[in-house]
Motif scaffolding. Structure first.
Motif, PDB file in Angstrom:
ATOM      1  N   UNK A   1       0.817  -1.213   0.000  1.00  0.00           N
ATOM      2  CA  UNK A   1       0.000   0.000   0.000  1.00  0.00           C
ATOM      3  C   UNK A   1       0.855   1.270   0.000  1.00  0.00           C
ATOM      4  N   UNK A   2       2.145   1.148   0.394  1.00  0.00           N
ATOM      5  CA  UNK A   2       3.005   2.333   0.435  1.00  0.00           C
ATOM      6  C   UNK A   2       3.523   2.712  -0.954  1.00  0.00           C
ATOM      7  N   UNK A   3       3.387   1.809  -1.929  1.00  0.00           N
ATOM      8  CA  UNK A   3       3.917   2.077  -3.261  1.00  0.00           C
ATOM      9  C   UNK A   3       3.293   3.328  -3.838  1.00  0.00           C
ATOM     10  N   UNK A   4       4.137   4.221  -4.331  1.00  0.00           N
ATOM     11  CA  UNK A   4       3.684   5.532  -4.779  1.00  0.00           C
ATOM     12  C   UNK A   4       4.342   5.863  -6.114  1.00  0.00           C
ATOM     13  N   UNK A   5       3.645   6.515  -7.043  1.00  0.00           N
ATOM     14  CA  UNK A   5       4.243   6.867  -8.335  1.00  0.00           C
ATOM     15  C   UNK A   5       5.491   7.729  -8.208  1.00  0.00           C
ATOM     16  N   UNK A   6       5.619   8.458  -7.107  1.00  0.00           N
ATOM     17  CA  UNK A   6       6.791   9.312  -6.927  1.00  0.00           C
ATOM     18  C   UNK A   6       8.051   8.503  -6.627  1.00  0.00           C
ATOM     19  N   UNK A   7       7.894   7.236  -6.251  1.00  0.00           N
ATOM     20  CA  UNK A   7       9.052   6.382  -5.971  1.00  0.00           C
ATOM     21  C   UNK A   7       9.647   5.917  -7.293  1.00  0.00           C
ATOM     22  N   UNK A   8      10.824   6.418  -7.592  1.00  0.00           N
ATOM     23  CA  UNK A   8      11.439   6.086  -8.882  1.00  0.00           C
ATOM     24  C   UNK A   8      12.352   4.874  -8.785  1.00  0.00           C
ATOM     25  N   UNK A   9      12.882   4.599  -7.598  1.00  0.00           N
ATOM     26  CA  UNK A   9      13.726   3.421  -7.384  1.00  0.00           C
ATOM     27  C   UNK A   9      13.149   2.639  -6.211  1.00  0.00           C
ATOM     28  N   UNK A  10      12.714   1.414  -6.474  1.00  0.00           N
ATOM     29  CA  UNK A  10      12.055   0.583  -5.469  1.00  0.00           C
ATOM     30  C   UNK A  10      12.832  -0.711  -5.301  1.00  0.00           C
ATOM     31  N   UNK A  11      12.961  -1.153  -4.053  1.00  0.00           N
ATOM     32  CA  UNK A  11      13.562  -2.463  -3.767  1.00  0.00           C
ATOM     33  C   UNK A  11      12.466  -3.490  -3.555  1.00  0.00           C
ATOM     34  N   UNK A  12      12.643  -4.664  -4.164  1.00  0.00           N
ATOM     35  CA  UNK A  12      11.709  -5.773  -3.983  1.00  0.00           C
ATOM     36  C   UNK A  12      12.097  -6.646  -2.793  1.00  0.00           C
ATOM     37  N   UNK A  13      12.968  -6.127  -1.926  1.00  0.00           N
ATOM     38  CA  UNK A  13      13.438  -6.837  -0.725  1.00  0.00           C
ATOM     39  C   UNK A  13      14.149  -8.123  -1.123  1.00  0.00           C
ATOM     40  N   UNK A  14      14.113  -9.117  -0.267  1.00  0.00           N
ATOM     41  CA  UNK A  14      14.781 -10.399  -0.522  1.00  0.00           C
ATOM     42  C   UNK A  14      13.739 -11.499  -0.650  1.00  0.00           C
ATOM     43  N   UNK A  15      14.175 -12.654  -1.146  1.00  0.00           N
ATOM     44  CA  UNK A  15      13.257 -13.781  -1.281  1.00  0.00           C
ATOM     45  C   UNK A  15      12.702 -14.191   0.080  1.00  0.00           C
ATOM     46  N   UNK A  16      13.545 -14.199   1.111  1.00  0.00           N
ATOM     47  CA  UNK A  16      13.094 -14.608   2.433  1.00  0.00           C
ATOM     48  C   UNK A  16      12.136 -13.580   3.029  1.00  0.00           C
ATOM     49  N   UNK A  17      12.403 -12.306   2.812  1.00  0.00           N
ATOM     50  CA  UNK A  17      11.496 -11.267   3.311  1.00  0.00           C
ATOM     51  C   UNK A  17      10.150 -11.360   2.617  1.00  0.00           C
ATOM     52  N   UNK A  18      10.145 -11.690   1.328  1.00  0.00           N
ATOM     53  CA  UNK A  18       8.882 -11.869   0.617  1.00  0.00           C
ATOM     54  C   UNK A  18       8.096 -13.051   1.163  1.00  0.00           C
ATOM     55  N   UNK A  19       8.794 -14.061   1.658  1.00  0.00           N
ATOM     56  CA  UNK A  19       8.111 -15.192   2.279  1.00  0.00           C
ATOM     57  C   UNK A  19       7.639 -14.856   3.686  1.00  0.00           C
ATOM     58  N   UNK A  20       8.480 -14.155   4.454  1.00  0.00           N
ATOM     59  CA  UNK A  20       8.214 -13.930   5.870  1.00  0.00           C
ATOM     60  C   UNK A  20       7.215 -12.817   6.138  1.00  0.00           C
ATOM     61  N   UNK A  21       7.373 -11.668   5.480  1.00  0.00           N
ATOM     62  CA  UNK A  21       6.574 -10.492   5.839  1.00  0.00           C
ATOM     63  C   UNK A  21       5.071 -10.700   5.653  1.00  0.00           C
ATOM     64  N   UNK A  22       4.600 -11.258   4.525  1.00  0.00           N
ATOM     65  CA  UNK A  22       3.152 -11.480   4.417  1.00  0.00           C
ATOM     66  C   UNK A  22       2.632 -12.456   5.471  1.00  0.00           C
ATOM     67  N   UNK A  23       3.450 -13.459   5.815  1.00  0.00           N
ATOM     68  CA  UNK A  23       3.059 -14.429   6.839  1.00  0.00           C
ATOM     69  C   UNK A  23       2.924 -13.758   8.200  1.00  0.00           C
ATOM     70  N   UNK A  24       3.893 -12.935   8.561  1.00  0.00           N
ATOM     71  CA  UNK A  24       3.835 -12.222   9.839  1.00  0.00           C
ATOM     72  C   UNK A  24       2.633 -11.284   9.871  1.00  0.00           C
TER      73      UNK A  24
END
Length: 326
Positions: free
Chosen positions: A134-157
């Motif tokens: 939800x924080x994604x904003x058009x003004x953000x020109x450079x975005x990090x997709x985090x890490x594979x483990x963070x993508x697994x962990x954060x939605x679960x948490x």
């Protein structure tokens, strides 16, 4: 959505393989940049030790032709030397975008935005689908997709916290070896254990998921500690998470929440092993038979994730989200 892949290593090639299978009609991959010889790029795409051979790969002049898609292949060490005007998004998959100067090279070449395939302090934001997108904003020109483990962990948490409240926790990722580890003992890392032969031992080490989780879910900051054990398999990793809930739970209620989460969280009720999860597109696939709740109320959950394929699918999903923002 016109997309260029910069860096044709494990993630760059897996992004292309996933895209070829379909599911992202709004994404058009239009070019690839990598410093490796074109013949090597074509060979490693066609023959993959994890995902198997890929049909329809050829070189035609300065282009890689894959299943009818002609993709110009350049070899610029500095992406800003290219002309990327008209490109909507660069998928920055070199693993080198640690500084803003490097991360912005795609912008300097004329691309509108950059999505980094890993942790980067140079990004405007670190975004994980299913956690803080939800924080994604058009003004953000450079975005990090985090890490594979963070993508697994954060939605679960996020799901567990929403359902039960998470007051504290510990996560161990059982992670397959990666290219950062040597195949024979070699002085490659400041961590002595990471200098040992990757395919011969289980290696206790660190993971970036802990600090990234605090960044992605700031309300959870300091509540969950993380560690990793690198294991001698080439594909598919796992999250073993124990949390102290704020309210009582039992196995049935926890599994009901996990099975109903949807989105980037999948589930299985079967007694699977890691190789069964290869090329699964979800960020994490919860193994419901592994769920436990102790007499003291501690919740333990376990989930599999294909750290290459699932993460690459999130790169493409994020490309769509960024494209929808205009």
């Amino acid at each position: 959505m016109r997309v260029v892949i910069n860096g044709f290593g494990r993630i760059g090639r897996t992004v292309l393989r996933a895209w070829l299978k379909g599911g992202w009609p709004g994404v058009q991959i239009v070019a690839i940049n990598d410093i490796a010889p074109p013949e090597t790029c074509a060979y490693l795409l066609e023959f993959d030790s994890v995902f198997g051979p890929l049909d329809g790969v050829a070189l035609q002049g300065d282009a890689l032709v894959v299943q009818g898609h002609r993709l110009p292949l350049t070899q610029a060490a500095d992406l800003s030397a290219l002309d990327l005007r008209g490109v909507d998004l660069v998928l920055e998959c070199t693993g080198k975008a640690d500084s803003r100067a490097v991360a912005e090279r795609g912008l300097g070449a004329g691309a509108r935005r950059v999505l980094i395939s890993g942790p980067s302090d140079a990004a405007d934001a670190t975004v994980v689908l299913g956690a803080n997108d939800a924080v994604l904003d058009p003004a953000m020109r450079v975005v990090s997709n985090a890490s594979c483990t963070t993508n697994a962990l954060a939605p679960l948490v996020r799901v567990l916290d929403s359902a039960f409240g998470v007051t504290a926790g510990w996560m161990t990722t059982i992670h397959c070896y990666t290219g950062s580890q040597p195949t024979v003992d070699a002085p490659r890392s400041s961590d002595p254990a990471r200098n040992r032969a990757a395919a011969l031992s289980m290696v206790p080490t660190t993971t970036s998921a802990g600090r990234l989780l605090d960044r992605v879910l700031p309300g959870m900051a300091g509540r969950i500690e993380c560690a990793a054990v690198r294991v001698p398999t080439a594909s598919v990793s796992a999250v073993d998470l124990c949390v102290v809930p704020g309210q009582p739970a039992d196995v049935a209620s926890v599994n009901a929440i996990l099975a109903g989460a949807g989105g980037v969280i999948g589930w299985t009720g079967k007694p699977l092993v890691s190789s069964d999860l290869r090329a699964r597109p979800e960020s994490i696939v919860m193994a419901l038979p592994e769920t436990r709740v102790t007499g003291g109320g501690l919740i333990r959950v376990f989930g599999w994730y294909d750290n290459e394929w699932g993460f690459s699918c999130r790169m493409l999903d994020m490309a769509v989200r960024m494209g929808d923002q205009g």
